[in-house]
Design a protein around this motif. Structure first.
Motif, PDB file in Angstrom:
ATOM      1  N   GLY A 190       0.785  -1.228   0.000  1.00 49.62           N
ATOM      2  CA  GLY A 190       0.000   0.000   0.000  1.00 49.62           C
ATOM      3  C   GLY A 190       0.813   1.271   0.000  1.00 49.62           C
ATOM      4  N   ASP A 191       2.139   1.166   0.201  1.00 50.11           N
ATOM      5  CA  ASP A 191       2.986   2.358   0.210  1.00 50.11           C
ATOM      6  C   ASP A 191       3.162   2.890  -1.205  1.00 50.11           C
ATOM      7  N   LEU A 192       3.274   4.214  -1.302  1.00 51.08           N
ATOM      8  CA  LEU A 192       3.521   4.889  -2.570  1.00 51.08           C
ATOM      9  C   LEU A 192       4.954   5.415  -2.580  1.00 51.08           C
ATOM     10  N   LEU A 193       5.719   4.980  -3.551  1.00 51.76           N
ATOM     11  CA  LEU A 193       7.088   5.443  -3.732  1.00 51.76           C
ATOM     12  C   LEU A 193       7.121   6.408  -4.910  1.00 51.76           C
ATOM     13  N   ILE A 194       7.617   7.610  -4.671  1.00 50.08           N
ATOM     14  CA  ILE A 194       7.801   8.603  -5.726  1.00 50.08           C
ATOM     15  C   ILE A 194       9.305   8.764  -5.933  1.00 50.08           C
ATOM     16  N   PHE A 195       9.751   8.762  -7.181  1.00 49.31           N
ATOM     17  CA  PHE A 195      11.190   8.835  -7.426  1.00 49.31           C
ATOM     18  C   PHE A 195      11.475   9.420  -8.809  1.00 49.31           C
ATOM     19  N   THR A 196      12.710   9.826  -9.005  1.00 48.80           N
ATOM     20  CA  THR A 196      13.099  10.387 -10.292  1.00 48.80           C
ATOM     21  C   THR A 196      13.233   9.305 -11.350  1.00 48.80           C
ATOM     22  N   THR A 197      12.730   9.582 -12.522  1.00 51.93           N
ATOM     23  CA  THR A 197      12.820   8.673 -13.655  1.00 51.93           C
ATOM     24  C   THR A 197      14.220   8.647 -14.251  1.00 51.93           C
ATOM     25  N   ASN A 198      14.910   9.776 -14.193  1.00 52.99           N
ATOM     26  CA  ASN A 198      16.088   9.962 -15.036  1.00 52.99           C
ATOM     27  C   ASN A 198      17.263  10.598 -14.288  1.00 52.99           C
ATOM     28  N   PHE A 199      17.033  11.728 -13.620  1.00 49.33           N
ATOM     29  CA  PHE A 199      18.124  12.463 -12.986  1.00 49.33           C
ATOM     30  C   PHE A 199      17.566  13.402 -11.924  1.00 49.33           C
ATOM     31  N   LYS A 200      18.455  13.982 -11.128  1.00 38.33           N
ATOM     32  CA  LYS A 200      18.124  15.060 -10.209  1.00 38.33           C
ATOM     33  C   LYS A 200      19.315  16.000 -10.142  1.00 38.33           C
ATOM     34  N   PRO A 201      19.088  17.266  -9.764  1.00 31.97           N
ATOM     35  CA  PRO A 201      20.214  18.175  -9.584  1.00 31.97           C
ATOM     36  C   PRO A 201      20.830  18.011  -8.193  1.00 31.97           C
ATOM     37  N   GLU A 202      22.102  18.251  -8.108  1.00 30.72           N
ATOM     38  CA  GLU A 202      22.826  18.227  -6.833  1.00 30.72           C
ATOM     39  C   GLU A 202      23.623  19.524  -6.746  1.00 30.72           C
ATOM     40  N   LYS A 203      23.632  20.142  -5.557  1.00 31.79           N
ATOM     41  CA  LYS A 203      24.339  21.421  -5.390  1.00 31.79           C
ATOM     42  C   LYS A 203      25.819  21.175  -5.207  1.00 31.79           C
ATOM     43  N   GLY A 204      26.612  21.760  -6.099  1.00 34.12           N
ATOM     44  CA  GLY A 204      28.058  21.676  -5.999  1.00 34.12           C
ATOM     45  C   GLY A 204      28.640  22.917  -5.367  1.00 34.12           C
ATOM     46  N   ALA A 205      29.946  23.030  -5.379  1.00 29.48           N
ATOM     47  CA  ALA A 205      30.630  24.172  -4.765  1.00 29.48           C
ATOM     48  C   ALA A 205      30.260  25.480  -5.464  1.00 29.48           C
ATOM     49  N   LYS A 206      30.061  25.418  -6.772  1.00 27.94           N
ATOM     50  CA  LYS A 206      29.777  26.635  -7.531  1.00 27.94           C
ATOM     51  C   LYS A 206      28.372  26.662  -8.114  1.00 27.94           C
ATOM     52  N   ASP A 207      27.877  25.518  -8.515  1.00 26.92           N
ATOM     53  CA  ASP A 207      26.589  25.488  -9.187  1.00 26.92           C
ATOM     54  C   ASP A 207      25.995  24.089  -9.052  1.00 26.92           C
ATOM     55  N   TYR A 208      24.806  23.907  -9.614  1.00 30.58           N
ATOM     56  CA  TYR A 208      24.184  22.589  -9.604  1.00 30.58           C
ATOM     57  C   TYR A 208      24.785  21.710 -10.699  1.00 30.58           C
ATOM     58  N   TYR A 209      24.866  20.430 -10.438  1.00 29.06           N
ATOM     59  CA  TYR A 209      25.292  19.471 -11.439  1.00 29.06           C
ATOM     60  C   TYR A 209      24.274  18.332 -11.489  1.00 29.06           C
TER      61      TYR A 209
END
Length: 237
Positions: A190-209
């Motif tokens: 009965g649990d619903l799992l929501i997740f990324t299909t492909n990618f997600k952004p991650e915060k780096g030292a200067k910008d997102y990657y």
């Protein structure tokens, strides 16, 4: 009993959004009632509901099978697809903006489907999956065409440790210039799992990657494992 649409409205979407930004996935416990899970499993044998059956080993996808629903979708699936999407579109838009991808999604699921259909992606993508002992699913991404929505859902239809053993849900994060990270989840019935299909952004030292992600299912050791997958975009075939 609380209606499914009301249940979706009552979810703490601010918390879900934060989890998605941080992890690329989140679990909503007890989303479906036991009887709803059982009805979906029973419907697995009703051929008229489905447009296509896939035997995974024929395509080297794994070991098991799944069936794509045909339109019109059952009410429970239609309601989940229509009413969860508007809460996920702002997350997707934030991700695309962070990664400087020139694409923003409408908050209306119908408009996303209109875009798919203009691109000849007209086939329904929600599916039900069945794994017996020894079954598994290789790591993959569910894209189905040039038009895709980067978030999807899975609903567990039976209980790990009782109805089956093994069969954990696996996510991998491919971090640039680093070893991949594996995440193993074991949602309850009965649990619903929501997740990324492909990618997600991650915060780096200067910008997102960009962190690329795939998902799959580990080997089922005993019993039968049933899940319902809901993908928000449509497919070419």
């Amino acid at each position: 009993m609380t209606t499914l649409i009301q249940k979706i409205k009552d979810i703490d979407w601010a918390e879900i959004t934060e989890n998605m930004h941080q992890n690329g996935y989140t679990v909503i416990p007890g989303f479906l009632e036991d009887e709803e899970c059982e009805r979906l499993k029973t419907d697995y044998e009703k051929a008229g509901l489905y447009r296509k059956r896939v035997i995974m080993e024929r395509h080297r996808f794994g070991l098991g099978e799944y069936k794509y629903y045909d339109y019109p979708l059952p009410d429970i699936i239609q309601n989940i697809r229509t009413h969860i999407y508007p809460h996920q579109a702002p997350i997707a838009n934030t991700w695309f903006k962070a990664l400087q991808i020139d694409k923003q999604f409408s908050l209306s699921h119908n408009l996303l489907l209109d875009e798919c259909h203009t691109n000849e992606q007209k086939k329904a993508t929600p599916l039900i999956l069945k794994y017996a002992k020894g079954g598994f699913k290789t790591l993959h991404q569910d894209l189905y065409g040039d038009i895709y929505f980067p978030i999807q859902t899975v609903l567990m239809l039976n209980q790990p440790g009782k109805d089956f053993t093994g069969g954990e849900f696996v996510l991998t994060q491919q971090i640039p210039r680093a070893q991949s990270k594996a995440i193993v989840l074991n949602p309850n019935k009965g649990d619903l799992l929501i997740f990324t299909t492909n990618f997600k952004p991650e915060k780096g030292a200067k910008d997102y990657y960009r962190v690329n992600m795939k998902h799959g299912v580990s080997e089922v050791k005993s019993g039968n494992r049933y899940t319902l997958g809901i993908i928000f975009h449509d497919a070419l075939t």
